[in-house]
Design a protein around this motif. Structure first.
Motif, PDB file in Angstrom:
ATOM      1  N   PRO A   2       1.059  -0.938   0.170  1.00 27.65           N
ATOM      2  CA  PRO A   2      -0.348  -0.434  -0.109  1.00 27.65           C
ATOM      3  C   PRO A   2       0.732   1.350  -0.318  1.00 27.65           C
ATOM      4  CG  PRO A   2       0.258  -0.872   1.637  1.00 27.65           C
ATOM      5  CD  PRO A   2       0.835  -1.528   1.378  1.00 27.65           C
ATOM      6  N   LEU A   3      -0.146   2.548  -0.372  1.00 33.55           N
ATOM      7  CA  LEU A   3       0.798   4.030  -0.226  1.00 33.55           C
ATOM      8  C   LEU A   3       0.956   3.671   0.979  1.00 33.55           C
ATOM      9  CD1 LEU A   3      -1.112   5.374  -3.097  1.00 33.55           C
ATOM     10  CD2 LEU A   3       1.718   5.240  -3.218  1.00 33.55           C
ATOM     11  N   SER A   4       1.948   4.678   1.895  1.00 38.97           N
ATOM     12  CA  SER A   4       1.975   5.129   3.104  1.00 38.97           C
ATOM     13  C   SER A   4       2.847   6.379   2.589  1.00 38.97           C
ATOM     14  CB  SER A   4       2.199   4.066   3.800  1.00 38.97           C
ATOM     15  OG  SER A   4       4.424   3.631   3.713  1.00 38.97           O
ATOM     16  N   PHE A   5       2.245   7.360   3.811  1.00 45.44           N
ATOM     17  CA  PHE A   5       3.339   8.578   4.004  1.00 45.44           C
ATOM     18  C   PHE A   5       2.951   9.318   4.856  1.00 45.44           C
ATOM     19  CE2 PHE A   5       1.261   9.108  -0.809  1.00 45.44           C
ATOM     20  CZ  PHE A   5       2.349   9.001  -1.519  1.00 45.44           C
ATOM     21  N   HIS A   6       4.188   9.778   5.200  1.00 45.83           N
ATOM     22  CA  HIS A   6       4.231  10.652   7.034  1.00 45.83           C
ATOM     23  C   HIS A   6       3.432  11.698   6.911  1.00 45.83           C
ATOM     24  CE1 HIS A   6       6.119  13.396   9.992  1.00 45.83           C
ATOM     25  NE2 HIS A   6       6.640  12.571  10.565  1.00 45.83           N
ATOM     26  N   GLN A  12       3.887  10.553  12.043  1.00 47.54           N
ATOM     27  CA  GLN A  12       3.873   8.713  12.161  1.00 47.54           C
ATOM     28  C   GLN A  12       3.647   8.516  10.261  1.00 47.54           C
ATOM     29  OE1 GLN A  12       1.477   7.069  14.269  1.00 47.54           O
ATOM     30  NE2 GLN A  12       2.989   6.364  15.611  1.00 47.54           N
ATOM     31  N   LEU A  13       4.643   7.625   9.558  1.00 46.80           N
ATOM     32  CA  LEU A  13       3.862   6.533   8.346  1.00 46.80           C
ATOM     33  C   LEU A  13       2.359   6.247   8.763  1.00 46.80           C
ATOM     34  CD1 LEU A  13       5.847   7.170   6.493  1.00 46.80           C
ATOM     35  CD2 LEU A  13       6.934   5.155   6.453  1.00 46.80           C
ATOM     36  N   GLU A  14       1.647   6.576   7.371  1.00 47.98           N
ATOM     37  CA  GLU A  14       0.505   6.177   7.731  1.00 47.98           C
ATOM     38  C   GLU A  14      -0.343   5.197   5.966  1.00 47.98           C
ATOM     39  OE1 GLU A  14      -2.303   8.923   8.944  1.00 47.98           O
ATOM     40  OE2 GLU A  14      -1.928   9.739  10.707  1.00 47.98           O
ATOM     41  N   GLU A  15      -0.397   4.794   6.181  1.00 54.53           N
ATOM     42  CA  GLU A  15      -1.206   3.718   5.218  1.00 54.53           C
ATOM     43  C   GLU A  15      -2.400   4.801   4.388  1.00 54.53           C
ATOM     44  OE1 GLU A  15      -3.328  -0.013   3.699  1.00 54.53           O
ATOM     45  OE2 GLU A  15      -1.737  -0.711   5.546  1.00 54.53           O
ATOM     46  N   PHE A  16      -2.129   5.504   3.125  1.00 55.34           N
ATOM     47  CA  PHE A  16      -2.986   5.840   2.198  1.00 55.34           C
ATOM     48  C   PHE A  16      -3.885   5.453   1.670  1.00 55.34           C
ATOM     49  CE2 PHE A  16      -3.292   9.472  -1.340  1.00 55.34           C
ATOM     50  CZ  PHE A  16      -4.154  10.214  -0.338  1.00 55.34           C
ATOM     51  N   SER A  17      -4.835   4.943   1.621  1.00 55.27           N
ATOM     52  CA  SER A  17      -5.870   4.964   0.626  1.00 55.27           C
ATOM     53  C   SER A  17      -6.648   5.193   0.012  1.00 55.27           C
ATOM     54  CB  SER A  17      -6.169   2.933   1.300  1.00 55.27           C
ATOM     55  OG  SER A  17      -6.484   2.956   2.424  1.00 55.27           O
ATOM     56  N   PRO A  18      -7.075   6.044  -0.946  1.00 59.80           N
ATOM     57  CA  PRO A  18      -7.976   7.326  -1.104  1.00 59.80           C
ATOM     58  C   PRO A  18      -8.898   6.768  -1.880  1.00 59.80           C
ATOM     59  CG  PRO A  18      -6.118   7.688  -2.314  1.00 59.80           C
ATOM     60  CD  PRO A  18      -5.583   6.673  -1.506  1.00 59.80           C
ATOM     61  N   PHE A 357       8.780   1.978  -8.339  1.00 61.66           N
ATOM     62  CA  PHE A 357       7.527   2.391  -8.043  1.00 61.66           C
ATOM     63  C   PHE A 357       7.165   1.629  -6.189  1.00 61.66           C
ATOM     64  CE2 PHE A 357       6.928   1.772 -12.595  1.00 61.66           C
ATOM     65  CZ  PHE A 357       7.061   2.920 -13.155  1.00 61.66           C
ATOM     66  N   GLU A 358       8.194   1.018  -6.310  1.00 59.37           N
ATOM     67  CA  GLU A 358       7.467   0.626  -4.641  1.00 59.37           C
ATOM     68  C   GLU A 358       8.258   1.240  -4.129  1.00 59.37           C
ATOM     69  OE1 GLU A 358       8.297  -3.499  -4.926  1.00 59.37           O
ATOM     70  OE2 GLU A 358       6.159  -4.194  -6.108  1.00 59.37           O
ATOM     71  N   ALA A 359       9.069   1.653  -4.208  1.00 59.34           N
ATOM     72  CA  ALA A 359      10.184   2.444  -3.482  1.00 59.34           C
ATOM     73  C   ALA A 359       9.723   3.867  -2.773  1.00 59.34           C
ATOM     74  CB  ALA A 359      11.295   2.385  -4.094  1.00 59.34           C
ATOM     75  N   LEU A 360       8.459   4.042  -4.435  1.00 59.48           N
ATOM     76  CA  LEU A 360       8.372   5.429  -4.183  1.00 59.48           C
ATOM     77  C   LEU A 360       6.334   5.539  -3.116  1.00 59.48           C
ATOM     78  CD1 LEU A 360       8.175   6.858  -7.631  1.00 59.48           C
ATOM     79  CD2 LEU A 360       9.646   7.741  -5.825  1.00 59.48           C
ATOM     80  N   ASP A 361       5.905   4.268  -2.766  1.00 65.91           N
ATOM     81  CA  ASP A 361       5.144   4.350  -2.350  1.00 65.91           C
ATOM     82  C   ASP A 361       5.154   4.302  -0.884  1.00 65.91           C
ATOM     83  OD1 ASP A 361       3.620   3.224  -4.330  1.00 65.91           O
ATOM     84  OD2 ASP A 361       3.669   0.940  -4.076  1.00 65.91           O
ATOM     85  N   GLN A 362       6.926   4.211  -0.439  1.00 62.43           N
ATOM     86  CA  GLN A 362       7.018   3.890   0.439  1.00 62.43           C
ATOM     87  C   GLN A 362       7.441   5.302   1.281  1.00 62.43           C
ATOM     88  OE1 GLN A 362       7.162   1.231   3.584  1.00 62.43           O
ATOM     89  NE2 GLN A 362       5.630   0.977   1.910  1.00 62.43           N
ATOM     90  N   ASP A 363       6.186   6.462   1.555  1.00 64.25           N
ATOM     91  CA  ASP A 363       6.960   8.151   1.631  1.00 64.25           C
ATOM     92  C   ASP A 363       8.259   8.290   0.628  1.00 64.25           C
ATOM     93  OD1 ASP A 363       5.981  10.392   2.904  1.00 64.25           O
ATOM     94  OD2 ASP A 363       8.022  10.045   4.268  1.00 64.25           O
TER      95      ASP A 363
END
Length: 470
Positions: A2-6, A12-18, A357-363
């Motif tokens: 999943p996407l996650s951003f600070h 905190q790092l949070e999952e982002f699922s719009p 792309f997975e690296a960018l998924d992580q914040d």
RNA sequence: GGCGGAGUAGCCAAGUGGUAAGGCUGGGCUCUGCAAAAGCCCCAUUCGUCGGUUCGAUUCCGACCUCCGCCUCCA
């Protein structure tokens, strides 16, 4: 994954699922001068965010405001004896030019504070705040937000205003405000403002900075945002104020995810005009750096880490991009006569290409993502050297790069450099001399071409000529 | 003082409780009439300091040092 951003709100790092289009608000420039590269670092981070979200299949409705009325714009217009709108127009246009140079994807809308519909929206919000006791008009006729009426004030910046209040009261006398931390919603007209001003229920005046963003965000994106971005210096008080204004009016959480990028420094110090280390985009272009190179430098470091901007860094960016260009050229040449249209390559040897792309998924871990790009370059060069890369793989890599480039926007500039007749004539002569193995003449012609500003390199079959850059 | 960020090779910079990605620079090699270019290869017993937890820490905990930002409109 999943996407996650600070999230600045929770640290905190949070999952982002719009679900549905992402409503994203990004604080834009105050158009009183040319934006500097520190400003553009923030816009670049936002661009990277938007592009990655879009590559991941989301629609992003992004709004960026233009602050075209405040102390600085008024001061600037007065100094040049220009009407405010005319003064700011120049810098608005410069801003858009700079954005294009840096390949920033345009936002959905760029509302300006002085647009009549925005002024109206601000006045309407202030009215509601007044009715609910969140705002008051002080003796100086300005309208202020009463922060004591909003208990969540400070939740974004994690400051406890109660704790600070005692030391702040001492110097309170000089203010018309109830509390020093109360901020202006509507600034009463004064002589400095000249012709600048709008009619309001509280008299002639102009909007405060914070209410702009609140009103424009709500007008264009609705009461609740998915993402709100800016530089760390906006956290307090600007974004704190935006939250207060919006939530007191709507009763709803203003933004779910707050993302802020760290500052840019120059040679390890704060960028300042007096220190002589102040760069605008155009000043760097004048020195011969390209928008693409500057984009690379500004993007190269994770957005939450302070970025130290140096000329050495630009040089490193130039070299890295050159490596990328050579790789692309090599793949394109290799596949030039190939009719197959291969799909995007997912894997090359042991390299998992989707990990970009997975690296960018992580914040937005840009460093890890770029490492995937450079690993791929090395591995495919290796295979090309050994003639082990298939045409399908080469095409698949180019397709992969196409996708990667939707995020990075680092494709080479199209070569628009026109070869002067003089040079091409000399090249033809040299070609002949080389065919005759007349090395002395060949070298002489190479020197002559160099004097005209072009450098020749001999590859297996042909002469390659490029304009020399300094 | 309050809040927050950062200290990893010459420079930039990821990362993980199990023995250090990537880029630039530098060195070597291949190619080449030469040069250049390009490609490949190599380059940290070590992650600010000192303690602690652990079989094991750069990664967790504590203390300290250094740098940077915000705290009345600077991204």
């Amino acid at each position: 994954m999943p996407l996650s951003f600070h999230n600045t709100l929770t640290r905190q790092l949070e999952e982002f699922s719009p679900s549905g289009p992402i409503r994203m608000y990004t604080c834009g420039p105050t158009v009183y001068n040319y934006a500097h590269i520190g400003n553009f670092r923030a816009y670049l981070f936002e661009d990277l965010l938007q592009r990655h979200l879009e590559v991941r299949g989301h629609t992003v409705d992004r709004v960026m405001n233009l602050t075209d009325v405040d102390d600085k714009t008024i001061r600037g217009a007065n100094a040049q004896k220009l009407p405010l709108a005319q003064y700011t127009q120049h810098y608005k246009e410069a801003f858009f030019t700079d954005c294009a140079t840096l390949r920033l994807r345009p936002a959905m809308a760029y509302p300006a504070a002085t647009d009549p519909e925005n002024i109206a929206a601000m006045i309407a919000m202030i009215k509601t705040l007044m009715e609910r006791g969140h705002a008051y008009q002080a003796e100086d006729h300005s309208v202020y937000f009463r922060i004591s009426s909003f208990s969540n004030y400070g939740k974004l910046a994690h400051v406890d205003l109660e704790a600070q209040r005692s030391c702040v009261r001492i110097k309170n006398d000089e203010y018309a405000k109830e509390e020093v931390a109360d901020f202006a919603l509507w600034k009463a007209w004064d002589e400095e403002d000249g012709a600048v001003g709008w009619e309001s229920p509280w008299g002639q005046g102009r909007p405060g900075w914070h209410i702009e963003c609140s009103a424009m965000a709500r007008r264009l994106l609705g009461d609740q945002l998915d993402i709100h971005c800016g530089g760390v210096d906006n956290i307090f008080p600007h974004h704190e104020a935006e939250i207060a204004q919006c939530e007191c009016v709507t009763g709803k959480t203003f933004a779910r995810l707050w993302m802020h990028c760290a500052h840019l420094m120059v040679d390890g110090n704060k960028m300042s005009k007096s220190a002589g280390n102040f760069y605008t985009l155009r000043s760097l272009l004048e020195r011969g750096w390209s928008g693409r190179e500057i984009r690379y430098v500004l993007m190269n470091v994770h957005y939450r880490i302070p970025l130290n901007f140096t000329l050495e860094g630009l040089e490193a960016a130039r070299q890295s991009l050159h490596r990328l260009d050579e790789w692309l050229r090599r793949l394109q040449e290799y596949t030039a006569d190939c009719k197959i249209i291969a799909p995007l390559l997912e894997q090359l040897g042991i390299l998992q290409l989707s990990s970009f792309f997975e690296a960018l998924d992580q914040d937005l871990n840009i460093s890890a993502a770029l490492a995937v790009v450079f690993d791929t370059i090395r591995e495919s060069n290796r295979l090309l050297d050994r003639a082990e890369l298939t045409l399908e793989q080469a095409q698949g890599l180019l397709a992969w790069w196409g996708k990667v480039n939707e995020v990075l926007a680092l494709e080479p500039e199209p070569l628009a450099e026109i070869l002067p007749r003089e040079v091409s004539d000399l090249l033809a002569l040299r070609q002949q001399a080389r065919a005759e193995k007349n090395w002395q003449e060949s070298d002489r012609l190479r020197d002559q071409i160099a004097e005209l500003g072009w450098s020749v390199k001999d590859t297996k079959n042909e002469q390659k000529v490029v304009k020399r850059c300094f």
